[in-house]
Design a protein around this motif. Structure first.
Motif: not given
Length: 418
Positions: A85-90, A109-110, A148-149, A191-192
């Motif tokens: 989740a953290g990497q995807a959000f960044a 980020p929260g 939204t992740v 993103l791809g």
């Protein structure tokens, strides 16, 4: 075709109803509809038709088809990313920030959400709509993007929403000329591309690591090729001389040589060994040297039985012992003692090869390549927890210490050399 006709009919009906309401208001304010009102109605219908036709043409160019999803001014995408989740959000946050004409980015980020506005531009000349365009007075100036992740097990799902920065009424009267469709496709491509670049970098890093491991194996084989012929030649030459002068010592030397070869040959193509295997080989090697050097060489070994299964790079102990003999004890006129010690502390094993030879003060013909290769092989085989230190021994000589993780903490073994 049906989707296009339905879209045009929906826009037409919405405008007709809006003009009927406008006509009622006009009658109440100015009396019955006159020529001015008729011209206004005709002008608005013509501009609405132009906007609709432009939307159809633009969507056809962007999406390559005309259906309900592609014609909609509100686009939704759901993309699975092979990231936590953290990497995807960044990644999503950086892609949103890189969209053309983006503004007012809100990042949380929260809650794993990113929102932003995108200034809408003319599809053909990238300028804002003209102030003299009557539709521009009602036109939406910006679009919105929301991301939204959602975390998963080893992957993350990203929900993307692209829509006009206005209420739902705008969908009935005005089309966005494919701007949100274009934004959705642009972000999906970005993103791809980012994920593909990250995977390519990971593959290149893995390939570099594999190449380093293969290089380490090649250097180990080179070390064998350099050490074995000289050692075997000197040992056999000494044994040949002793067969004529001291057959008993010659027999003992050949016996230790057999033991040395027996412990060396099975693992000659491996990069990992155990302390027990290395110690067996080194002790046979030292016994041969004791026969050659006589009383000039003394050996003391203190290695607990429980530590003999500790994994370490093959030939590591041999390299340290040879270094101590060659640079410490052989140049010393009276010889000396070599110590082999092993201790465990805080989940780590410390293996020390020490001598009371000439130490760092004496001249040396060594190049340091052997110890440099040992450090590199130690890093590749045992990871960042392993360490190597070379310090002065008291009152004379040097002490080399390998620090290794104990049991089960080692990475997979390096590939065997072919």
């Amino acid at each position: 075709m049906i989707a296009s006709l339905w879209f045009c009919l929906r826009i037409l009906v919405a405008w007709v109803l809006a003009l009927i309401v406008l006509g009622v208001l006009w009658s109440n304010l100015f009396g019955g509809p006159g020529a001015v009102f008729v011209l206004l109605v005709v002008g608005l219908l013509v501009l609405a038709a132009i906007n609709t036709a432009s939307h159809l043409r633009r969507v056809k160019l962007v999406a390559g088809r005309l259906d309900h999803d592609s014609l909609s001014s509100r686009q939704q995408r759901r993309i699975e990313l092979p990231l936590d989740a953290g990497q995807a959000f960044a990644l999503v946050e950086s892609v949103v920030a890189g969209l053309p004409r983006v503004m007012d980015i809100e990042s949380s980020p929260g809650s794993l959400q990113v929102r932003a506005r995108i200034a809408r531009a003319d599809s053909y000349n990238t300028r804002p709509p003209s102030r003299w365009n009557p539709l521009a007075w009602l036109a939406v100036k910006r679009d919105r993007v929301s991301a939204t992740v959602t975390p998963g097990e080893g992957t993350s799902s990203v929900a993307l929403l692209f829509e006009p920065d206005a209420g739902a009424w705008v969908d009935l009267l005005l089309a966005d000329e494919g701007s949100n469709r274009e934004n959705a496709d642009a972000m999906s491509r970005a993103l791809g591309q980012r994920v593909a670049e990250q995977r390519r970098d990971e593959r290149e890093s893995a390939a570099r690591t594999e190449a380093e491991k293969e290089l380490s194996v090649a250097r180990l084989n080179l070390l064998h090729a350099q050490v074995e012929p000289h050692f075997l030649y000197n040992t056999l030459a000494n044994a040949q001389v002793l067969t004529r002068t001291d057959p008993e010592r010659a027999e003992r030397m050949l016996g230790h040589l057999i033991q040395y070869l027996r412990s060396s040959l099975p693992g000659i193509d491996q990069s990992l060994s155990t302390l027990g295997q290395e110690l067996e080989r080194v002790q046979a090697y030292l016994e041969i040297l004791r026969i050659r050097m006589g009383e000039r060489l003394a050996v003391q070994v203190d290695v607990p039985e429980a530590l003999r299964d500790v994994a370490l790079p093959s030939m590591a102990l041999q390299t340290l012992v040879e270094n101590a003999i060659k640079h410490g004890l052989e140049p010393k006129s009276g010889g000396g003692t070599i110590w082999l010690l092993a201790r465990e502390a805080d989940g780590q094993v410390h293996i020390t090869v020490a001598d009371d030879g000439r130490g760092f003060g004496g001249s040396s013909s060594g190049t340091g390549i052997g110890l440099k290769n040992l450090r590199e092989r130690l890093r590749l085989t045992c990871g960042p927890e392993a360490a190597f230190a070379l310090v002065s021994n008291f009152p004379s000589g040097a002490a080399a210490t390998l620090t290794l993780p104990h049991k089960g903490a080692l990475p997979p073994e390096l590939p065997h050399a072919s």
